[in-house]
Design an enzyme around this catalytic site. Structure first.
Site, PDB file in Angstrom:
ATOM      1  CD  GLU A 101      39.985  37.974  39.832  1.00 51.02           C
ATOM      2  OE1 GLU A 101      39.521  39.099  39.595  1.00 51.02           O
ATOM      3  OE2 GLU A 101      39.354  36.922  39.613  1.00 51.02           O
TER       4      GLU A 101
ATOM      5  CG  ASP B 149      42.968  35.275  35.675  1.00 53.28           C
ATOM      6  OD1 ASP B 149      41.869  35.181  36.249  1.00 53.28           O
ATOM      7  OD2 ASP B 149      43.289  36.245  34.969  1.00 53.28           O
TER       8      ASP B 149
ATOM      9  CG  ASP C   4      40.544  43.258  36.790  1.00 53.90           C
ATOM     10  OD1 ASP C   4      40.262  43.227  35.574  1.00 53.90           O
ATOM     11  OD2 ASP C   4      40.715  42.222  37.462  1.00 53.90           O
TER      12      ASP C   4
ATOM     13  CE  LYS D 248      35.929  35.526  38.640  1.00 56.08           C
ATOM     14  NZ  LYS D 248      37.225  35.994  38.106  1.00 56.08           N
TER      15      LYS D 248
END
Length: 618
Positions: free
Chosen positions: A187, A23, A211, A87
């Protein structure tokens, strides 16, 4: 004879090959595997430490770098040399991140172009791919240390909304870190797999995955049919997360102690200490009603009720996103069978209550929300390793397929290990004014330069109407049908001119050939990506020289003598840099040319606007 690695950590024998699940998060990253004995997914960690590695990279004066917990310490003391949230920059151009530039405390090169963003530290320029590869390299080293066995294959997760360029950038980062990335999976799909959803081939389910991480929020609605995941909709806020909860507490305490925000921002140590205390308070209030602490003689106090009130607007923003996602999915809330919670910030009781009440059902939070995505990636890795016999793996493409772009680079449209049938498309444009044709060369392989890959086919798209460079839009699409036949189509969107070609299946490669090509791509990854970065920098530099020249020809009389001389010198310096094999030098000279031309380009733009406005009322 096959070598067998003995895993000291789990005391069990292991096959030499280990496929891990990774992850790669905005705030934290981690690695998980399926435990060889219990067959359950577990996150890798040293006995007493956390499984989470902060996604932070710090560069010291000597050019050395540290990743993770060590690097995090420098966020306050050396912000310009400490990169967080890389990211967010993956696969992005300067234009994409402009409006959030103030979020980053390090130097994001703000050249107003379409090319990919870069980060400057000292005299060096790093792409988000480089930065993510440093984090992945650290994760790989940690995993090898814990497992006492080489780790070369991985499944890496990305947000469901990541586009083609962002997924390809994630793959490149893996390759640069010495990993063969077997799959990039979403994800929310990984989180669902961790809960065993979609593992039963006959079930059909609609799932909402909520999330809430440290700095980002996503909501995805998925449909699972026969073990195939389809994303119905995604929504969210890429600048909302648990860090905002911490900030809300800090603000509350500033009012309490009478300190101003200016005083706090001027005192780095104090602001860091307050932030850490706020994080501690947030965690404490999940299971207690009040939090109290002393800082520099001041009493810091907050109750659960006050905290809930502070974060209520933030939570309601996430619920608005959920409402929009359900609407975009074209379903009723009642059609959602399961709600899965992901991300450390979902531990806050007020968040769970709000989500549960919106969806009208209890939420799934039994699996550690920090680890659930990595655990799901490990489940997918296990399926790919062929250990999960329940699961049917559809046919996949053995090697990546792509086309040649400027400078002889390979632009991958369909990455290796994509399920068949599949299709992908991307838009390209011309590099010369009035260009009427474009050669489309199709290659197969994992290397960055087409000369190292295998050519499959080539055709010319002709009859493109004469337009200035950059105006034509040519869409190249790849379609692999169920028989493994690749159909490549090129179409100029403005005029409708079209060409297509069929490439026969399997492309005549033996397993040994495929193995060799994969191995080469990993062993040469560092050189390949360096070559690619150099080619890209040269192409970018040449384009900048060309546009500056055009601009000068048109506007020379509006510029001062000094501006003309400085620009000519900077152009000459860039021209010289293009002959050297040093991408950082090219970027530096481009940056210098931009710094000279930006003020007068803006001045001329303002003049043009005021001319256009003369005599017009708004």
């Amino acid at each position: 004879m096959a070598k067998i690695g003995i895993n000291i950590a789990t005391g069990s024998l292991q096959k030499e090959e280990m496929i891990v699940g990774i992850d790669l998060g905005t705030t934290n990253s981690l690695v998980a595997i399926i435990h060889p004995e219990s067959k359950q997914p577990i996150a890798l960690k040293e006995h007493n430490s956390s499984s989470l590695v902060p996604s932070v990279v710090h560069f010291d004066e000597m050019g050395g770098l540290t990743v993770g917990e060590e690097a995090r310490k420098f966020l306050i003391t050396e912000p310009q040399n400490t990169i967080f949230s890389a990211k967010r920059l993956m696969g992005k151009s300067y234009n994409d991140v402009k409006q959030n530039a103030s979020f980053f405390t390090y130097k994001v090169i703000d050249d107003d172009t379409e090319s990919l963003v870069k980060v400057q530290v000292g005299d060096k320029f790093y792409s988000p791919i480089d930065l993510s590869s440093f984090i992945l390299k650290e994760l790989k080293a940690r995993a090898e240390h814990i497992l006492k066995t080489p780790v070369t294959k991985a499944v890496i997760t990305v947000p469901a909304y990541f586009n083609d360029a962002q997924r390809q950038a994630t793959r490149d980062a893996g390759k640069l870190a010495g990993l063969d990335v077997l799959r990039i999976i979403n994800e929310p799909t990984a989180a669902s797999l961790a809960y065993g959803l979609g593992l039963n081939k006959d079930e059909q389910k609609t799932i909402a995955v909520y999330d809430l991480g440290g700095g980002t929020f996503d909501i995805s609605i998925l449909q699972i049919t026969n073990g195939i995941f389809e994303v119905l909709s995604t929504n969210g806020d890429t600048y909302l997360g648990g860090d905002d909860f911490d900030r809300a507490i800090v603000k509350h305490w500033l009012q309490q102690t009478g300190l101003s925000e200016e005083e706090m921002s001027g005192n780095k140590e104090l602001s860091q200490a307050l932030r850490l205390k706020a994080e501690e308070a947030k965690k404490h209030l999940s299971s207690n009603n009040t939090f109290e602490a002393k800082l520099n003689g001041d009493l810091l106090r907050i109750t659960k009720a006050e905290f809930n009130e502070l974060i209520a607007p933030l939570i309601s923003k996430t619920i608005d996103s959920c409402r929009n996602a359900v609407k975009d999915a074209g379903i009723e809330i009642s059609a959602i069978d399961t709600v899965v919670m992901v991300g450390g910030s979902t531990r806050v009781p007020a968040v769970k209550e709000a989500v549960s009440s919106f969806f009208g059902k209890p939420v799934h939070d039994e699996v550690n929300p920090d680890e659930v995505v990595a655990l799901g990636a490990a489940v997918q890795a296990d399926i790919l390793a062929g250990n999960n016999k329940e699961f049917l793996l559809l046919d996949i493409t053995p090697l990546s397929l792509g086309i040649e772009t400027m400078g002889g680079l390979m632009d991958v449209l369909i990455p290796r290990n994509s399920k068949i049938p599949t299709k992908a498309g991307r838009q390209y444009t011309t590099s010369k004014d009035g260009q009427s044709g474009m050669r489309i060369s199709v290659f197969q392989g994992e290397r960055d330069l087409v000369q190292d890959n295998r050519k499959l086919a080539e055709f010319n798209l002709t009859g493109i109407p004469a337009m200035p460079a950059g105006l034509p839009k040519v869409e190249v699409s790849f379609l692999i049908n169920a028989d493994g036949i690749l159909v490549v189509t090129a179409r100029e969107l403005r005029s409708g001119v079209e060409q297509k070609i069929e490439v026969k299946p399997q492309y005549g490669l033996s397993d040994e050939d495929v193995e060799k090509m994969l191995l080469d791509s990993i062993t040469h990854a560092k050189d390949d990506i360096a070559k690619r970065a150099l080619v890209e920098a040269k192409t970018e530099g040449e384009q900048l020289l060309e546009t500056t020249e055009k601009f000068l020809t048109k506007n020379a009389q509006q510029l001062t003598q000094e501006e003309l001389v400085q620009t000519a010198e900077a152009m000459q310096a860039l021209q010289l840099a293009l002959t050297m094999e040093d991408k950082d030098l090219i970027h530096k000279k481009m940056e210098e040319l931009n710094d000279i031309s930006r003020p007068y380009a803006e001045r001329l733009m303002d003049m043009a606007v005021s001319q256009a406005m003369k005599g017009k009322t708004i």
